[in-house]
Design a protein around this motif. Structure first.
Motif, short mmCIF file in Angstrom:
data_model
loop_
_atom_site.label_atom_id
_atom_site.label_comp_id
_atom_site.label_asym_id
_atom_site.label_seq_id
_atom_site.Cartn_x
_atom_site.Cartn_y
_atom_site.Cartn_z
N GLN A 158 -16.42 25.49 55.07
CA GLN A 158 -17.05 24.35 55.98
C GLN A 158 -16.78 24.55 57.31
O GLN A 158 -15.61 24.85 57.70
CB GLN A 158 -16.29 23.21 55.61
CG GLN A 158 -16.54 22.83 54.06
CD GLN A 158 -16.19 21.55 53.54
OE1 GLN A 158 -16.44 20.37 54.13
NE2 GLN A 158 -15.25 21.51 52.32
N GLN A 162 -17.02 22.86 60.28
CA GLN A 162 -16.36 21.71 60.71
C GLN A 162 -14.70 22.05 60.71
O GLN A 162 -14.33 21.11 61.70
CB GLN A 162 -16.87 20.38 60.42
CG GLN A 162 -16.14 19.94 59.19
CD GLN A 162 -16.76 20.18 57.82
OE1 GLN A 162 -17.67 21.23 57.89
NE2 GLN A 162 -16.85 19.54 56.76
N GLU A 181 -15.41 25.30 49.58
CA GLU A 181 -14.99 24.40 50.45
C GLU A 181 -14.19 25.20 51.42
O GLU A 181 -14.20 24.69 52.80
CB GLU A 181 -13.85 23.62 50.02
CG GLU A 181 -14.34 22.36 48.90
CD GLU A 181 -13.37 21.92 48.11
OE1 GLU A 181 -12.39 21.21 48.93
OE2 GLU A 181 -13.34 21.29 47.00
#
Length: 258
Positions: A154, A156, A151
């Motif tokens: 990521q 974004q 995670e």
């Protein structure tokens, strides 16, 4: 005939006047029955306590609802390491405290279910940005370590850096800057708060801005207005802006290729 009626009347009168007899238990019998009842109650309590003590350990079931595979495995592994007693005697609050200590867990529910045993339902924190390289932060500015390290990659998500105790302040500042610069098609990709309370911001278009802790909000807002008006035609030529001045700012331009 009159004699017969009189005889019947006399018999009824005798029956009415006859004293009533009541059967009374002797005191010793009363005490015996009371002791018998108390003994039975004590026997039931002892047998119930023995049944609870000798009952097999309660089954713990972790609900998949709302969890990724990695989050489910992490929570299940943690619960498997806990020693539990029977269905009725297991301390649910202890299990809840252990589960909520997991960094990525936001809310936890521990309940007893006749069919499933002890059911644990968890709600994970929702990350909105990275905090450094090994942590994430939610919308409330709470820093946590995700159950799944993937995670952290990521694209974004923006990256926040600074003291963990300052995470809510950094998060709020990023949200405010994004609101001001959204009309320009710009958003924060990296934001750093140094120990000297100096802000360094890198936007999605590559523009870098440095500003001190004096009138920070006003300086950043004024810059967004300048970039949208007077400097709109030259926005792509700006490499960085230094706002650490009382009466102005400095601009570093991209060097033009020959």
């Amino acid at each position: 005939m009159a004699q017969t009626v009189n005889e019947v009347t006399d018999l009824m009168s005798d029956k009415k006047d006859r004293p009533k007899r009541s059967t009374r238990l002797p005191p010793s019998a009363k005490y015996f029955f009371m002791a018998l009842v108390i003994g039975l109650l004590l026997l039931i309590l002892v047998m119930g306590a023995k049944a609870l003590r000798d009952a097999p350990p309660a089954a713990i079931e972790v609900s998949h609802q709302g969890l990724t595979a990695m989050q489910y495995d992490a929570l299940q592994q943690t619960m498997n390491q806990q020693s539990v007693t029977s269905f009725f005697t297991t301390d649910l609050q202890t299990l809840r405290d252990i589960a909520i200590d997991l960094s990525w867990v936001d809310q936890i529910s521990v309940t007893r279910d006749w069919q499933r045993g002890i059911v644990i339902t968890a709600l994970p924190k929702k990350a909105v940005a990275n905090f450094g390289t090994e942590r994430m932060v939610d919308a409330k500015g709470v820093v946590f370590v995700p159950a799944d390290s993937e995670e952290l990659t990521q694209a974004q998500f923006a990256t926040l850096q600074g003291e963990i105790t300052q995470a809510p302040v950094i998060m709020q500042q990023m949200q405010q800057i994004n609101e001001w610069y959204a009309p320009l098609g710009m958003r924060v990709e990296d934001i750093i708060l140094s120990p000297r309370m100096t802000w360094l911001v890198r936007f999605s278009n590559g523009l870098r801005v440095i500003v001190d802790n004096e009138n920070t909000a006003q300086k950043l807002l004024s810059l967004s207005q300048l970039l949208g008006n007077q400097l709109s035609t030259r926005r792509d030529e700006i490499q960085s802006v230094d706002l650490r001045y009382k009466n102005g700012f400095s601009i570093a331009w991209h060097m033009k290729e020959p």
